[in-house]
Every structure is written in C-alpha cells, then in structure tokens.
Design an enzyme around this catalytic site. Structure first.
Site, short mmCIF file in Angstrom:
data_model
loop_
_atom_site.label_atom_id
_atom_site.label_comp_id
_atom_site.label_asym_id
_atom_site.label_seq_id
_atom_site.Cartn_x
_atom_site.Cartn_y
_atom_site.Cartn_z
N LYS A 88 -28.28 16.53 -0.99
CA LYS A 88 -29.24 17.55 -0.56
C LYS A 88 -30.65 17.01 -0.77
CE LYS A 88 -29.42 22.59 -1.08
NZ LYS A 88 -29.21 23.67 -2.05
O1 G3P Z 1 -29.43 27.40 -1.24
C1 G3P Z 1 -30.76 27.62 -1.61
C2 G3P Z 1 -30.81 28.82 -2.47
O2 G3P Z 1 -30.20 28.54 -3.67
C3 G3P Z 1 -32.15 29.39 -2.74
O3 G3P Z 1 -31.92 30.71 -3.05
O4 G3P Z 1 -32.41 32.91 -3.97
O5 G3P Z 1 -33.42 30.86 -4.99
O6 G3P Z 1 -34.20 31.66 -2.78
P1 G3P Z 1 -33.05 31.58 -3.75
#
Ligand code: G3P
Length: 228
Positions: A88
C-alpha cells in the site's frame, strides 16, 4: 462487490474470516498503532494476517517510506512476507514512481489516500492494481466522499489499464474510509469493486431490525409446533 476488512486486529480478522464472506484485509500505520503494534513485529504480524485469511485474499501492508528508492526497497521486502501481500503506497509523486518500479517487478500495489479522479488516473497508469478512494475523510470536511468514489469508478471504467498492471490484471477500486453500512450500499450501486470496512461496520451490515423481529416470531411459533 467484494468485502475487505480494514483492521490490523487479529481477533477481528479471525472472526470476520469465519463468516465466509471476507475477500481481503487492508491495514495502515494508524490501524497498526491502534492495536499497540511494535516496529519489530510488523512483518510477523502481516504474515499472521496472510495466514489467517489464506492465499486467495490480498492483504495490504503499507509502506511508510517517503522517497521512491526507499518505498521500492520497503515494497520488495513487504512482498517477500507472503504471496498475497499487496504493497500500500500513498498517492504522491514518489509513490507513483515507486508503484511503477514495483509493478514492473511483479509486485501488486494498492494506491491509498486517493481523493480525486486525476490522482486515480495517474495511479492506474503507474501500474496500481488497486486504487483506494477515501469516503469518510471527505465527509469529515463537509464534502461528499461518495461523489468522489462515483467519479473515480466512472473515470477508471472508461479506459483499459491492463497493459499497465501486473500480469494484465484488472484494476479494482477499493472504497475506503467507510463509516457506515449505507456507504457500502451506495458504493455497490455505483459499481465500486470492493469495500474495505471496519469490523463495526461489517457487523452492522449483517443486521436489520426486521430480520430480528422475523426471527423472534419464527422462534415463538416454532415453540407452538414443538408443544403441539
Ligand atoms: O482504508 C483507509 C481507512 O482505514 C481510513 O479510514 O476511518 O481512518 O478515514 P478512516
């Protein structure tokens, strides 16, 4: 639509994998920090996730390097962990260059922190196998993350990128930063290939109050059958 779990928590992964509908896992540095992960354990932890989900489920492990040479070196090391590791990499100039170099060496890349159509198109041309537009973080700044995912799904679908990807595989769009079951519904309707969801959202996806009510009345009526 395929479902990935967005977590580094082994218990959540084991539980979700046992439900029979899990197609992959995505992690990021924040998720690894959240479970108290230590630097020296990172590769072993990713290996354990790969073992739990099995060889057919891609597991995204994020590089934290910032220069293209370091990202490539990091990516090659991560790819050694297991055949289902996907590296990633953030959508930035150094990340694009590293993605091209890794794809040329047969390493699959998930380009993350993608927030626009131009970023997604560049990621696709650089050889990304997966592109991860974020939803919730747009919503956090009072913009519509779902609109961006829809535009990215449409734009990527307009072109054939198979000459750019590892082994000519089709690019898949991973709807990320998913905060609700409704995000999943909307992403499925717009044709996003994958939703990567936190375990809490996955649990909510199974639930519906009418299912609970229906089950309760079936069980009640079955008791009548047993006592008849
Ligand atoms: O896959 C990316 C994700 O983990 C980000 O999520 O909720 O931290 O914006 P968030």
């Amino acid at each position: 639509m395929k479902f990935f779990l967005d977590t580094a928590d082994l218990n959540e992964i084991e539980e979700a994998a046992s439900w029979g509908a899990l197609a992959g896992v995505t992690t990021n540095p924040s998720l690894y920090a959240k479970i108290g992960g230590k630097l020296e354990d990172f590769h072993a932890h990713m290996k354990r996730i790969c073992e739990i989900v099995g060889p057919d489920c891609p597991v995204s492990a994020e590089s934290v390097a910032m220069t293209r040479d370091e990202i490539v070196r990091d990516g090659l090391e991560l790819a050694e962990i297991a055949p289902n590791i996907v590296v990633k990499i953030p959508t930035m100039v150094e990340g694009l260059a590293a993605t091209r170099a890794l794809a040329d060496q047969g390493v699959r890349v998930n380009m993350t922190l993608c927030f626009s159509v131009p970023q997604a198109l560049l990621a696709a041309r650089a050889g990304a196998r997966y592109i991860s537009p974020f939803i919730g973080r747009f919503d956090d700044i009072s913009e519509d993350g779902l609109d961006q995912v829809e535009s990215i799904v449409g734009a990527i679908g307009n072109y054939d990128f198979t000459a750019n990807t590892v082994r000519g595989e089709q690019i898949e769009i991973i709807a990320a930063s998913v905060r609700s079951a409704n995000h999943v519904t909307q992403c499925a309707l717009m044709g996003a290939d994958i939703a990567t969801v936190p375990f809490g959202v996955l649990k909510k996806m199974v639930q519906h109050p009418l299912t609970d009510r229906g089950l309760e009345s079936f069980m009640k009526d079955w008791k009548k059958v047993l006592n008849a």
